[in-house]
Write a protein that holds these residues in place. Structure first.
Motif, PDB file in Angstrom:
ATOM      1  N   LEU A   1      23.573 -26.966 -22.959  1.00  0.00           N
ATOM      2  CA  LEU A   1      22.848 -26.716 -24.205  1.00  0.00           C
ATOM      3  C   LEU A   1      22.480 -25.243 -24.279  1.00  0.00           C
ATOM      4  N   VAL A   2      22.360 -24.723 -25.494  1.00  0.00           N
ATOM      5  CA  VAL A   2      21.915 -23.335 -25.650  1.00  0.00           C
ATOM      6  C   VAL A   2      20.560 -23.130 -24.976  1.00  0.00           C
ATOM      7  N   SER A   3      19.723 -24.147 -25.043  1.00  0.00           N
ATOM      8  CA  SER A   3      18.378 -24.053 -24.448  1.00  0.00           C
ATOM      9  C   SER A   3      18.400 -24.031 -22.923  1.00  0.00           C
ATOM     10  N   ASP A   4      19.566 -24.264 -22.312  1.00  0.00           N
ATOM     11  CA  ASP A   4      19.685 -24.144 -20.851  1.00  0.00           C
ATOM     12  C   ASP A   4      19.801 -22.693 -20.410  1.00  0.00           C
ATOM     13  N   SER A   5      19.994 -21.792 -21.340  1.00  0.00           N
ATOM     14  CA  SER A   5      20.121 -20.372 -21.008  1.00  0.00           C
ATOM     15  C   SER A   5      18.849 -19.894 -20.322  1.00  0.00           C
ATOM     16  N   ALA A   6      19.008 -19.407 -19.109  1.00  0.00           N
ATOM     17  CA  ALA A   6      17.856 -19.020 -18.286  1.00  0.00           C
ATOM     18  C   ALA A   6      18.383 -18.437 -16.986  1.00  0.00           C
ATOM     19  N   LEU A   7      17.447 -18.062 -16.130  1.00  0.00           N
ATOM     20  CA  LEU A   7      17.775 -17.548 -14.797  1.00  0.00           C
ATOM     21  C   LEU A   7      17.562 -18.679 -13.787  1.00  0.00           C
ATOM     22  N   TYR A   8      18.561 -18.926 -12.960  1.00  0.00           N
ATOM     23  CA  TYR A   8      18.513 -20.039 -12.015  1.00  0.00           C
ATOM     24  C   TYR A   8      18.521 -19.514 -10.585  1.00  0.00           C
ATOM     25  N   PHE A   9      17.601 -20.070  -9.789  1.00  0.00           N
ATOM     26  CA  PHE A   9      17.472 -19.651  -8.404  1.00  0.00           C
ATOM     27  C   PHE A   9      17.698 -20.830  -7.472  1.00  0.00           C
ATOM     28  N   CYS A  10      18.509 -20.588  -6.463  1.00  0.00           N
ATOM     29  CA  CYS A  10      18.684 -21.513  -5.360  1.00  0.00           C
ATOM     30  C   CYS A  10      17.746 -21.082  -4.229  1.00  0.00           C
ATOM     31  N   ALA A  11      17.240 -22.033  -3.446  1.00  0.00           N
ATOM     32  CA  ALA A  11      16.324 -21.687  -2.364  1.00  0.00           C
ATOM     33  C   ALA A  11      16.510 -22.642  -1.192  1.00  0.00           C
ATOM     34  N   VAL A  12      16.200 -22.164  -0.007  1.00  0.00           N
ATOM     35  CA  VAL A  12      16.249 -22.984   1.199  1.00  0.00           C
ATOM     36  C   VAL A  12      14.911 -22.877   1.905  1.00  0.00           C
ATOM     37  N   GLU A  13      14.457 -23.992   2.433  1.00  0.00           N
ATOM     38  CA  GLU A  13      13.186 -23.959   3.152  1.00  0.00           C
ATOM     39  C   GLU A  13      13.435 -23.657   4.610  1.00  0.00           C
ATOM     40  N   GLY A  14      12.715 -22.637   5.102  1.00  0.00           N
ATOM     41  CA  GLY A  14      12.865 -22.241   6.485  1.00  0.00           C
ATOM     42  C   GLY A  14      11.976 -23.052   7.403  1.00  0.00           C
ATOM     43  N   ALA A  15      12.064 -22.721   8.672  1.00  0.00           N
ATOM     44  CA  ALA A  15      11.339 -23.468   9.694  1.00  0.00           C
ATOM     45  C   ALA A  15       9.828 -23.320   9.552  1.00  0.00           C
ATOM     46  N   THR A  16       9.392 -22.250   8.936  1.00  0.00           N
ATOM     47  CA  THR A  16       7.954 -21.994   8.858  1.00  0.00           C
ATOM     48  C   THR A  16       7.380 -22.387   7.510  1.00  0.00           C
ATOM     49  N   ASN A  17       8.014 -23.335   6.837  1.00  0.00           N
ATOM     50  CA  ASN A  17       7.459 -23.838   5.588  1.00  0.00           C
ATOM     51  C   ASN A  17       7.551 -22.842   4.448  1.00  0.00           C
TER      52      ASN A  17
ATOM     53  N   LEU B   1       9.867 -20.763   1.531  1.00  0.00           N
ATOM     54  CA  LEU B   1      11.105 -20.852   0.758  1.00  0.00           C
ATOM     55  C   LEU B   1      11.765 -19.489   0.694  1.00  0.00           C
ATOM     56  N   ILE B   2      13.058 -19.456   1.010  1.00  0.00           N
ATOM     57  CA  ILE B   2      13.858 -18.244   0.895  1.00  0.00           C
ATOM     58  C   ILE B   2      14.734 -18.407  -0.341  1.00  0.00           C
ATOM     59  N   PHE B   3      14.643 -17.452  -1.261  1.00  0.00           N
ATOM     60  CA  PHE B   3      15.346 -17.556  -2.531  1.00  0.00           C
ATOM     61  C   PHE B   3      16.611 -16.710  -2.556  1.00  0.00           C
ATOM     62  N   GLY B   4      17.570 -17.166  -3.352  1.00  0.00           N
ATOM     63  CA  GLY B   4      18.736 -16.353  -3.659  1.00  0.00           C
ATOM     64  C   GLY B   4      18.384 -15.301  -4.697  1.00  0.00           C
ATOM     65  N   THR B   5      19.388 -14.536  -5.095  1.00  0.00           N
ATOM     66  CA  THR B   5      19.159 -13.423  -6.015  1.00  0.00           C
ATOM     67  C   THR B   5      19.166 -13.845  -7.472  1.00  0.00           C
ATOM     68  N   GLY B   6      19.513 -15.090  -7.728  1.00  0.00           N
ATOM     69  CA  GLY B   6      19.464 -15.591  -9.096  1.00  0.00           C
ATOM     70  C   GLY B   6      20.782 -15.469  -9.827  1.00  0.00           C
ATOM     71  N   THR B   7      21.027 -16.413 -10.724  1.00  0.00           N
ATOM     72  CA  THR B   7      22.210 -16.407 -11.594  1.00  0.00           C
ATOM     73  C   THR B   7      21.750 -16.610 -13.023  1.00  0.00           C
ATOM     74  N   LEU B   8      22.144 -15.696 -13.879  1.00  0.00           N
ATOM     75  CA  LEU B   8      21.794 -15.812 -15.289  1.00  0.00           C
ATOM     76  C   LEU B   8      22.817 -16.692 -15.990  1.00  0.00           C
ATOM     77  N   LEU B   9      22.357 -17.781 -16.552  1.00  0.00           N
ATOM     78  CA  LEU B   9      23.219 -18.695 -17.294  1.00  0.00           C
ATOM     79  C   LEU B   9      23.091 -18.391 -18.777  1.00  0.00           C
TER      80      LEU B   9
END
Lengths: 112, 113
Positions: free
Chosen positions: A82-98, A100-108
């Protein structure tokens, strides 16, 4: 060290077409993986997460993500953009110390 | 409705000024975080806190300090602002037991002249 990579700075898709936003990860042990979305001038909103179980995870706004252990990937997908899905999307992984480590983002960008 | 509130959406400061960014959450969360967001760099963790009066350095703590005197409030302090601290600052919180889901504030866009 834990890390995530989002190889595409921007993804363009036509409205109604399926979309994929890519994410690969590096983590020791079992990964906890997440997707967040950011609309312009707003904070991040949680979309979905993978902790364990079914490799296909369903989330908010019709999004889903597929966990692939052999390819260390966690791609975000939606069958019909949808056009309304246009946004910045971030992937993240949770590390051992609780943390969140984020990626650099992808603009959709979804074109009408 | 759960909420993380950042006191200032936009700030303009001069080099050398002391800057306070305030964050309050109403969910009784133990964990609170400060990130900065820059284009092409994503979100980078500055500091986090597991409990009142406890703090841990994140990946980029230099030039910043934090304060957590009450459970609901987590403040980020720039002792002497510099132009390279111009950025979007995001506060987040989560429950101790929950795996991952962070609740974010709307962000504070800081410009240092």
């Amino acid at each position: 060290a834990q890390s995530v990579a989002q190889p595409e700075d921007q993804v363009n898709v036509a409205e109604g077409n399926p979309l994929t936003v890519k994410c690969t990860y590096s983590v020791s042990g079992n990964p906890y993986l997440f997707w967040y979305v950011q609309y312009p001038n707003r904070g991040l909103q949680f979309l979905l997460k993978y902790i364990t179980g079914d490799n296909l995870v369903k989330g908010s706004y019709g999004f889903e993500a597929e966990f692939n252990k052999s390819q260390t990937s966690f791609h975000l997908k939606k069958p019909s953009a949808l056009v309304s899905d246009s946004a910045l999307y971030f992937c993240a992984v949770e590390g051992a110390t609780n943390k969140l480590i984020f990626g650099t983002g992808t603009l959709l960008a979804v074109q009408p | 409705d759960v909420k993380v509130t950042q006191s200032s959406r936009y700030l303009v400061k001069r080099t050398g000024e002391k800057v306070f960014l305030e964050c309050v959450q109403d969910m009784d969360h133990e964990n609170m975080f400060w990130y900065r967001q820059d284009p092409g760099l994503g979100l980078r963790l500055i500091y986090f806190s597991y409990d009142v009066k406890m703090k841990e350095k994140g990946d980029i703590p230099e030039g910043y300090s934090v304060s957590r005197e009450k459970k609901e409030r987590f403040s980020l302090i720039l002792e002497s602002a510099s132009t390279n601290q111009t950025s979007m600052y995001l506060c987040a919180s989560k429950s101790q037991g929950a795996t991952g889901e962070l609740f974010f504030g709307e962000g504070s866009r800081l410009t240092v002249l």
